[in-house]
Design an enzyme around this catalytic site. Structure first.
Site: not given
Ligand code: NAP
Length: 300
Positions: A104, A179, A247
């Site tokens: 997102t 979204k 965010k």
């Molecule tokens: P998350 O668990 O916090 O994972 C974030 C990912 O981004 C990790 O792989 C992290 O790597 C990577 N990352 C962050 N900063 C970085 C950087 N500067 N350079 C390289 N890699 C970086 O988040 P998530 O829940 O999976 O969500 C991922 C996306 O999907 C987000 O945009 C979120 O808003 C969206 N989303 C999430 C959900 C949900 O239910 N969780 C639902 C819909 C949409 P590291 O492991 O190295 O930190």
């Protein structure tokens, strides 16, 4: 440009193995796809490698073999860091492969990435998702798609491996716009649930009684049913982190400024979520907003 069809022989690259990216990768592995992965923190790839995924040490290396590159990262800056530069995937991608962005991010970043993809000879769709890690690992998400319609048609059947409902919404960035509108509702829903919960406590009820009662009424919803029982238990293990929702609220604020939308409740909710982040709850599930409202009311 010629396209590569996505069949079981195709190499699917997943970049970003957080809560959602790991679940996408697991789902595709369980469906027999050839999954290659990259994550900044290498250790997070281990469970997937054990299940048959191939790890690459740079996004560029992964892109040199991938037919589809999926990104699932926090924000625009995170995507930029894996897409651009010497080791970025745009530098090593196969011409005619595709980039499917499930993160997102700001809709204007989507336009920027789309242009960069075109320069690199890649097809690209913005495909942000609605749903939890459970739905992601079962391939039952709801996916909002923005991008060229012909590219969407080409990849629609592959997207159906990830989601049970695939909704095409128009040109580049439109998936991300929708979204944000959905996540605004999600944030407000959690805030309003939290206020009603605290109010019921002020009226003398315990949290369990409130949650059980509301869930027997037609007012029960995703938050009261999905998050309510966990809030009662004090379980804020992140399915969607407060940091990530916050965010999105900041991205929503940018769109409010751009469009002149007047959204009074959003302003108030933004302040509450901001306080919860400042109180150090950012890594917890966003439903921790309930604690913030309870704290404000002297209930904890
Ligand atoms: P998350 O668990 O916090 O994972 C974030 C990912 O981004 C990790 O792989 C992290 O790597 C990577 N990352 C962050 N900063 C970085 C950087 N500067 N350079 C390289 N890699 C970086 O988040 P998530 O829940 O999976 O969500 C991922 C996306 O999907 C987000 O945009 C979120 O808003 C969206 N989303 C999430 C959900 C949900 O239910 N969780 C639902 C819909 C949409 P590291 O492991 O190295 O930190």
């Amino acid at each position: 440009m010629t396209t590569l069809s996505v069949d079981e022989k195709a190499i699917i690259g997943v970049i970003g193995l957080g809560i959602m990216g790991s679940s996408f990768a697991l789902n595709l592995l369980s469906r027999g796809y050839n999954v290659h992965v990259y994550n900044r923190t290498k250790e997070k790839a281990q469970p997937l490698v054990k299940k048959g995924a191939t790890f690459h040490s740079t996004p560029r290396d992964l892109a040199s073999v991938a037919d589809v590159i999926m990104t699932s990262l926090t924000d625009e800056a995170a995507i930029d860091s894996v897409a651009y530069g010497e080791d970025g995937f745009l530098n090593g991608a196969k011409k005619g492969a595709s980039w499917i962005d499930l993160s997102t991010i700001d809709p204007s970043a989507s336009l920027k990435h789309s242009e960069a993809a075109k320069q690199a000879g890649l097809y690209r769709l913005d495909t942000p998702v609605v749903g939890s890690k459970e739905l992601a690992s079962k391939g039952e998400l709801i996916i909002h798609v923005g991008g060229n319609y012909e590219v969407f048609e080409k990849y629609e059947s592959f997207l159906k491996e990830l989601g049970k409902s695939i909704i095409y919404l128009g040109s580049d960035g439109n998936g991300h716009k929708m979204k944000l509108a959905i996540n605004l509702h999600l944030g407000l829903l959690a805030e309003s649930f939290s206020e009603a919960l605290a109010f019921s406590q002020k009226l003398g009820f315990d949290t369990k009684t409130f949650v059980e009662t509301i869930n027997k009424t037609p007012i029960g919803n995703y938050i009261s049913q999905g998050k309510g029982p966990k809030i009662v238990e004090g379980n804020f293990e992140p399915a969607f982190s407060l940091n990530n929702l916050f965010k999105d609220l900041k991205l929503i604020n940018t769109q409010i400024a751009k469009t002149g939308a007047i959204l009074p409740m959003t302003k108030v909710a933004m302040e509450e979520y901001s306080r919860a982040v400042q109180n150090g709850d950012g890594q917890k599930d966003f439903s921790v907003i309930a604690l913030e409202i309870q704290r404000k009311n002297g209930l904890i």
